[in-house]
Design a protein around this motif. Structure first.
Motif, mmCIF file in Angstrom:
data_model
loop_
_atom_site.group_PDB
_atom_site.id
_atom_site.type_symbol
_atom_site.label_atom_id
_atom_site.label_comp_id
_atom_site.label_asym_id
_atom_site.label_seq_id
_atom_site.Cartn_x
_atom_site.Cartn_y
_atom_site.Cartn_z
ATOM 1 N N SER A 15 0.622 -1.465 -0.439
ATOM 2 C CA SER A 15 -0.095 -0.362 0.583
ATOM 3 C C SER A 15 0.573 1.333 -0.243
ATOM 4 O O SER A 15 1.852 1.332 0.429
ATOM 5 C CB SER A 15 -0.888 0.226 0.710
ATOM 6 N N THR A 16 0.188 2.747 -0.215
ATOM 7 C CA THR A 16 1.174 3.544 -0.026
ATOM 8 C C THR A 16 1.284 3.524 0.503
ATOM 9 O O THR A 16 3.320 5.142 1.440
ATOM 10 C CB THR A 16 -0.034 4.653 -0.661
ATOM 11 N N ARG A 20 5.812 4.152 2.210
ATOM 12 C CA ARG A 20 6.153 5.046 3.376
ATOM 13 C C ARG A 20 6.850 4.652 3.603
ATOM 14 O O ARG A 20 8.609 5.398 3.569
ATOM 15 C CB ARG A 20 5.412 6.543 3.001
ATOM 16 N N SER A 81 6.019 -0.456 -8.645
ATOM 17 C CA SER A 81 6.529 -0.472 -6.899
ATOM 18 C C SER A 81 7.545 0.494 -7.106
ATOM 19 O O SER A 81 8.125 1.050 -6.272
ATOM 20 C CB SER A 81 6.798 -1.229 -6.907
ATOM 21 N N LEU A 84 7.058 4.317 -7.363
ATOM 22 C CA LEU A 84 6.573 4.645 -6.249
ATOM 23 C C LEU A 84 7.092 5.062 -5.100
ATOM 24 O O LEU A 84 7.461 6.489 -4.268
ATOM 25 C CB LEU A 84 4.926 4.007 -6.527
ATOM 26 N N ALA A 88 8.603 7.903 -3.345
ATOM 27 C CA ALA A 88 8.010 8.251 -1.923
ATOM 28 C C ALA A 88 9.553 8.879 -1.230
ATOM 29 O O ALA A 88 9.415 9.650 0.151
ATOM 30 C CB ALA A 88 8.011 7.158 -1.648
#
Length: 421
Positions: A15-16, A20, A81, A84, A88
């Motif tokens: 998940s985000t 993070r 991924s 992302l 992050a």
């Protein structure tokens, strides 16, 4: 400081919020002065979702062009991924850049869905590291000699991480997963299972090959070939855990055996539910018969595990072996329709409901009676052994799948793995 490779599994990237947290953890290592390379898997469930879409569009399709497109499709999960995670990290104030496998490049052969890494060009990654950037490399994928995207098979991100670490001569590769190390067996089957502080490379290789899902076997093979230090640890500890504490947590895969490790006759119990047995009955007991059976199976890119040939009777013998359940039907049809008739076999039979249970330990080299202890424990529980395979540090048995958990629990107790140190 050192050059460190981190690998994060799909659950860690699920998940985000979790991405993070991964970014915060990586940033902590980078700010401590380490050069960092990160190899992430696709977000949890993403590869299955993508392959499911392909299956809906072309059920039962299985030629080379189809597998090429499968790799093209599946590789997008890790690409997403990786991007992302780079975003992050940048939001954490850390310079970062992500690369797909073909951009590095990670060169592979052209065996779609099961490609093998042949070389890695480290120049681009080293230039970024020297410029102070965290480099993120997609796991699970590479590029073949014709420029096609390839994937390494399930769990291939582990192999990618170790291969990158070997190419860069990294000090260590840390495999972050949803468990906090390597256990004596699966805690979901045996709640009393204990985490191992260290495990030898040989033991880990056997455990991975025998069904332990913590590390992919090819990643362990790669680590052994290039002497890459590995550590398995949890990504679900707080990201701001003390760096020195984190660096010593989990399970270290070591290449040095010590006296303490030798004291443990058996270090772990591995098992695999995903196997099936095939028997070719009544084949002529003549030289070359094994090659005549297994050659076509190998040509079909089907891996064989445990093999047994029975005693000859009236010039005939039975030949049995195990394959993965995913290859079972294809192997059965190949042998029944093409191989058996050409060899004069009387029948081909199969059993998809088997399991393999193995005891592993470098201490087995210097202790006698280990196999007999295993067989007595299984006999006491009424578990029948169908096939046996041994090596210097492991003994494996094939049994009916319904007895798997009973067998694992009884062996864990029989070899004293339940006991506190």
């Amino acid at each position: 400081m050192a050059l460190i490779v981190h690998k994060y599994g799909g659950t860690s990237m699920g998940s985000t919020e979790r991405i993070r947290n991964v970014a915060k953890r990586v940033a902590k290592w980078a700010r401590a002065g380490h050069q960092m390379v990160v190899v992430p898997s696709a977000m949890s469930g993403e590869t299955n979702r993508l392959l499911g879409l392909a299956s809906e569009l072309a059920p039962g399709h299985a030629d080379t062009s189809y597998y090429r497109e499968l790799d093209m499709l599946a590789a997008t999960g890790e690409q997403a991924s990786s991007a992302l995670l780079a975003i992050a990290l940048q939001s954490e104030g850390v310079q970062s850049v992500s690369y797909a496998g073909w951009q590095v490049p990670v060169r592979t052969n052209n065996s779609y869905t099961k490609a093998r890494i042949e070389s890695i060009d480290d120049q681009r990654v080293r230039a970024d590291l020297d410029a102070g950037r965290v480099v993120i490399v997609t796991g699970f994928q590479g590029i073949d000699p014709e420029g096609n995207i390839t994937t390494l098979g399930r769990g291939g991100s582990d192999t990618s991480a170790v291969a990158v670490a070997a190419a860069l001569k990294a000090a260590e590769v840390l495999i972050y997963t949803d468990v906090d190390g390597v256990y004596t067996t699966d805690p979901r089957v045996v709640p009393a299972a204990k985490r191992l502080g260290t495990v030898s490379f040989e033991e880990m290789l056997e455990m991975a090959s025998l069904g332990s899902k913590v590390l992919q076997i090819r990643s362990v093979e790669f680590a052994g070939k290039y002497k890459v230090p590995m550590r398995v640890l949890s990504s679900f500890t707080p990201w701001d855990i003390d760096l020195e504490e984190e660096a010593k947590s989990g399970t270290l895969i070591t290449f040095e055996e010590d006296e303490k490790m030798e004291k443990a006759v058996v270090s772990g119990i591995a098992f695999n539910r995903g196997e099936a047995k095939i028997s070719v009955l009544g084949v002529p007991d003549t030289p070359g018969i094994a090659a005549g059976i297994l050659g076509p199976v190998a040509d079909a890119n089907i891996e064989v595990d445990v093999i047994i040939q029975n005693i000859s009777k009236d010039g005939k013998t039975d030949f049995s072996f195990t394959v993965s359940q995913g290859d079972y039907q294809r192997a059965l049809e190949l042998l029944s329709e093409k191989v058996a008739p050409s060899l004069g076999a009387s029948e081909v039979v199969g059993n998809p409901n088997i399991a393999k249970v193995s005891i592993v330990g470098i201490g087995m080299r210097s202790h006698v009676g280990v196999a007999s202890t295993m067989f007595r424990a299984l006999s006491k529980e009424g578990v029948n052994i169908q096939m046996i395979s041994t090596s210097e540090i492991k003994t494996s048995v094939v049994i009916d799948e319904k007895y798997l958990e009973l067998a694992v629990r009884s062996l864990h107790t029989a070899f004293g793995l339940d006991k506190s140190e």
